[in-house]
Design an enzyme around this catalytic site. Structure first.
Site, mmCIF file in Angstrom:
data_model
loop_
_atom_site.group_PDB
_atom_site.id
_atom_site.type_symbol
_atom_site.label_atom_id
_atom_site.label_comp_id
_atom_site.label_asym_id
_atom_site.label_seq_id
_atom_site.Cartn_x
_atom_site.Cartn_y
_atom_site.Cartn_z
ATOM 1 N N LYS A 1 0.820 -1.214 0.000
ATOM 2 C CA LYS A 1 0.000 0.000 0.000
ATOM 3 C C LYS A 1 0.851 1.260 0.000
ATOM 4 O O LYS A 1 0.501 2.257 -0.631
ATOM 5 C CB LYS A 1 -0.941 0.012 1.217
ATOM 6 C CG LYS A 1 -2.097 -0.942 1.073
ATOM 7 C CD LYS A 1 -3.228 -0.604 2.019
ATOM 8 C CE LYS A 1 -4.410 -1.529 1.795
ATOM 9 N NZ LYS A 1 -5.408 -1.468 2.851
ATOM 10 N N LYS B 1 -5.174 -9.698 -6.921
ATOM 11 C CA LYS B 1 -6.315 -9.940 -6.033
ATOM 12 C C LYS B 1 -7.508 -9.074 -6.462
ATOM 13 O O LYS B 1 -7.316 -7.930 -6.869
ATOM 14 C CB LYS B 1 -5.858 -9.552 -4.623
ATOM 15 C CG LYS B 1 -6.702 -10.014 -3.496
ATOM 16 C CD LYS B 1 -6.096 -9.565 -2.165
ATOM 17 C CE LYS B 1 -6.207 -8.075 -1.968
ATOM 18 N NZ LYS B 1 -5.816 -7.597 -0.649
ATOM 19 N N LYS C 1 -11.186 -3.661 -3.787
ATOM 20 C CA LYS C 1 -12.081 -2.496 -3.835
ATOM 21 C C LYS C 1 -11.418 -1.340 -4.556
ATOM 22 O O LYS C 1 -12.088 -0.470 -5.097
ATOM 23 C CB LYS C 1 -12.391 -2.021 -2.412
ATOM 24 C CG LYS C 1 -13.168 -2.995 -1.554
ATOM 25 C CD LYS C 1 -13.172 -2.509 -0.097
ATOM 26 C CE LYS C 1 -13.712 -3.567 0.842
ATOM 27 N NZ LYS C 1 -13.237 -3.420 2.206
HETATM 28 P P1 TYM Z 1 -10.937 -5.810 4.084
HETATM 29 O O1 TYM Z 1 -11.983 -4.790 4.396
HETATM 30 O O2 TYM Z 1 -9.900 -5.475 3.083
HETATM 31 O O3 TYM Z 1 -11.629 -7.136 3.605
HETATM 32 C C1 TYM Z 1 -12.673 -7.742 4.350
HETATM 33 C C2 TYM Z 1 -12.528 -9.241 4.303
HETATM 34 O O4 TYM Z 1 -12.579 -9.684 2.944
HETATM 35 C C3 TYM Z 1 -11.440 -10.495 2.663
HETATM 36 N N1 TYM Z 1 -11.032 -10.279 1.274
HETATM 37 C C4 TYM Z 1 -10.898 -11.261 0.378
HETATM 38 N N2 TYM Z 1 -11.064 -12.585 0.461
HETATM 39 C C5 TYM Z 1 -10.843 -13.316 -0.662
HETATM 40 N N3 TYM Z 1 -10.481 -12.766 -1.843
HETATM 41 C C6 TYM Z 1 -10.303 -11.437 -1.990
HETATM 42 N N4 TYM Z 1 -9.964 -10.915 -3.160
HETATM 43 C C7 TYM Z 1 -10.515 -10.612 -0.840
HETATM 44 N N5 TYM Z 1 -10.426 -9.277 -0.617
HETATM 45 C C8 TYM Z 1 -10.752 -9.087 0.674
HETATM 46 C C9 TYM Z 1 -10.369 -10.015 3.637
HETATM 47 O O5 TYM Z 1 -9.394 -11.013 3.852
HETATM 48 C C10 TYM Z 1 -11.187 -9.731 4.875
HETATM 49 O O6 TYM Z 1 -11.406 -10.915 5.617
HETATM 50 N N6 TYM Z 1 -7.759 -5.556 7.928
HETATM 51 C C11 TYM Z 1 -9.034 -6.099 7.497
HETATM 52 C C12 TYM Z 1 -10.194 -5.680 8.355
HETATM 53 C C13 TYM Z 1 -10.020 -5.902 9.820
HETATM 54 C C14 TYM Z 1 -10.118 -7.142 10.502
HETATM 55 C C15 TYM Z 1 -9.916 -6.831 11.869
HETATM 56 C C16 TYM Z 1 -10.338 -8.449 10.079
HETATM 57 C C17 TYM Z 1 -9.775 -4.949 10.743
HETATM 58 N N7 TYM Z 1 -9.729 -5.517 11.994
HETATM 59 C C18 TYM Z 1 -9.925 -7.857 12.843
HETATM 60 C C19 TYM Z 1 -10.351 -9.453 11.053
HETATM 61 C C20 TYM Z 1 -10.144 -9.140 12.419
HETATM 62 C C21 TYM Z 1 -9.299 -5.610 6.074
HETATM 63 O O7 TYM Z 1 -8.800 -4.619 5.649
HETATM 64 O O8 TYM Z 1 -10.244 -6.303 5.420
#
Ligand code: TYM
Length: 344
Positions: free
Chosen positions: A114, A206, A209
């Site tokens: 990032k 990947k 968003k």
């Molecule tokens: P975020 O918002 O980027 O994504 C949310 C969830 O979606 C999963 N994900 C994917 N899974 C499969 N293929 C993809 N292309 C894909 N893109 C996203 C992510 O792995 C995630 O599970 N840091 C985290 C949010 C967070 C969190 C936490 C998660 C903050 N605190 C505590 C678990 C526990 C994030 O940015 O997810």
């Protein structure tokens, strides 16, 4: 020490929720409700590690909440809330900033990706992002964390932080009656055929968003025509589908579409290939369109209905925050005692 089993996970309110978020995370959230107490969080404090438009952020927070509910999360039986309403997340994150080591955070690949070449110019929050994530989980002393593959390293860091805290304060933890560990080692749950859903335009990237091309992803709010168009345009190769999984190894785009199909149908890639082995992509894509529209259409519709009623969404978040705060406040009081901070 035995910890009560508890599921925690979070989703950022930035941009469009897509099929990767759905299959990698939210589908699992829904399933886990049957067997565990669950806490699902809209992580708005994580979102602001990069600038967010104050006009758009509340809409995005409500949209993720609507997606949780539309996908089948029950906010009455479980807890659904937004992170910023429970101040203890940020408070414990500070403690963890003092436990985690610079070297650990320097190794985080997501930060490197990032920040890129702009390392000196990104926010301190983006660097410290994983300590807030550890705090999200551990402020509830949660034991299980469903996430996609891309969050694995952050989960490992959360485990390291929990362990270092338990070691650094072991005498005090025992003295305050918590035995040999105050925090559990949270276990990542990364399973199934779609833990890493790839871009529809490039099988080596990947689905995300932030991808500039909307054709790279299927958004949860896409209508049937848009879903059909995106799948028809999805990159493939000229060969028919293989009959066995081994045949997908050097074909990332085919592998991705088969994984998506398997996850949407709640089956395995091997099963999908038993059905479609030898078929042309045109045939397979038609079936994938039908399946995707059948699964995602009702979710998109329900999300639109829910976001049209922001008062309802805000009431869900307020109620969830109140219940989350009760648990988090208790943890924070114990953390203060363990560290030796004077409190009321
Ligand atoms: P975020 O918002 O980027 O994504 C949310 C969830 O979606 C999963 N994900 C994917 N899974 C499969 N293929 C993809 N292309 C894909 N893109 C996203 C992510 O792995 C995630 O599970 N840091 C985290 C949010 C967070 C969190 C936490 C998660 C903050 N605190 C505590 C678990 C526990 C994030 O940015 O997810």
């Amino acid at each position: 020490m035995a910890f009560k089993q508890l599921v925690f996970s979070g989703v950022q309110p930035t941009g469009n929720l897509h099929l990767g978020n759905y299959l990698g995370a939210i589908v699992k959230f829904v399933e886990l409700q049957k067997h565990f107490e669950c806490i699902y969080c809209v992580v708005d404090l994580h979102a602001i590690t990069t600038w967010q438009d104050p006009e758009e952020l509340p809409k995005a927070i409500r949209e993720v909440t609507a997606a949780f509910i539309a996908c089948g999360i029950d906010p009455k039986k479980h807890i659904v809330f937004n992170q910023s309403q429970v101040a203890e997340h940020a408070e414990l994150a500070w403690v963890f900033n003092c436990v985690a080591r610079m070297g650990w955070l320097n190794r985080m690949t997501q930060f490197k990706e990032k920040a890129g070449k702009d390392r000196e110019n990104v926010s301190v929050g983006l660097f410290a992002y994983p300590t807030l994530m550890a705090a999200d989980i551990l402020v509830y002393r949660a034991t299980h964390v469903p996430v996609g593959e891309d969050q694995k390293q952050h989960l490992e860091l959360s485990r390291d932080i929990a362990q270092k805290f338990n070691n650094d304060y072991s005498a005090s933890i025992a003295k305050h009656g918590f035995g040999d560990a105050f925090f559990p080692q949270p276990e990542p749950l990364i399973q199934g055929p779609a833990t890493r859903v790839m871009s529809l335009r490039d099988g080596s990237k990947k689905m995300s968003k932030s991808d500039a091309s909307d054709y790279s992803r299927i958004n949860l709010t896409d209508d049937a025509d848009t879903i059909a168009q995106k799948i028809r345009k999805a990159k493939t190769d000229p060969e028919p589908l293989p009959s066995e999984e081994k045949g997908l190894e050097t074909r990332p785009e085919a592998d991705n579409l088969v994984g998506i199909y398997a996850a949407l149908k709640d089956t395995t890639k091997a099963d999908v290939l038993r059905e479609f082995g030898g078929a042309q992509f045109s045939t397979f894509k038609s079936s994938l369109v039908d399946l995707s529209v059948a699964k995602l259409g009702p979710i998109g519709g329900e999300m639109k209905r829910l976001v049209a009623d922001p008062a309802y969404i805000d009431a869900v978040l307020a109620d969830g925050s109140n219940r989350a705060r009760e648990i988090a406040a208790k943890t924070m009081l114990s953390v203060k005692d363990i560290i030796g901070l004077v409190r009321r």
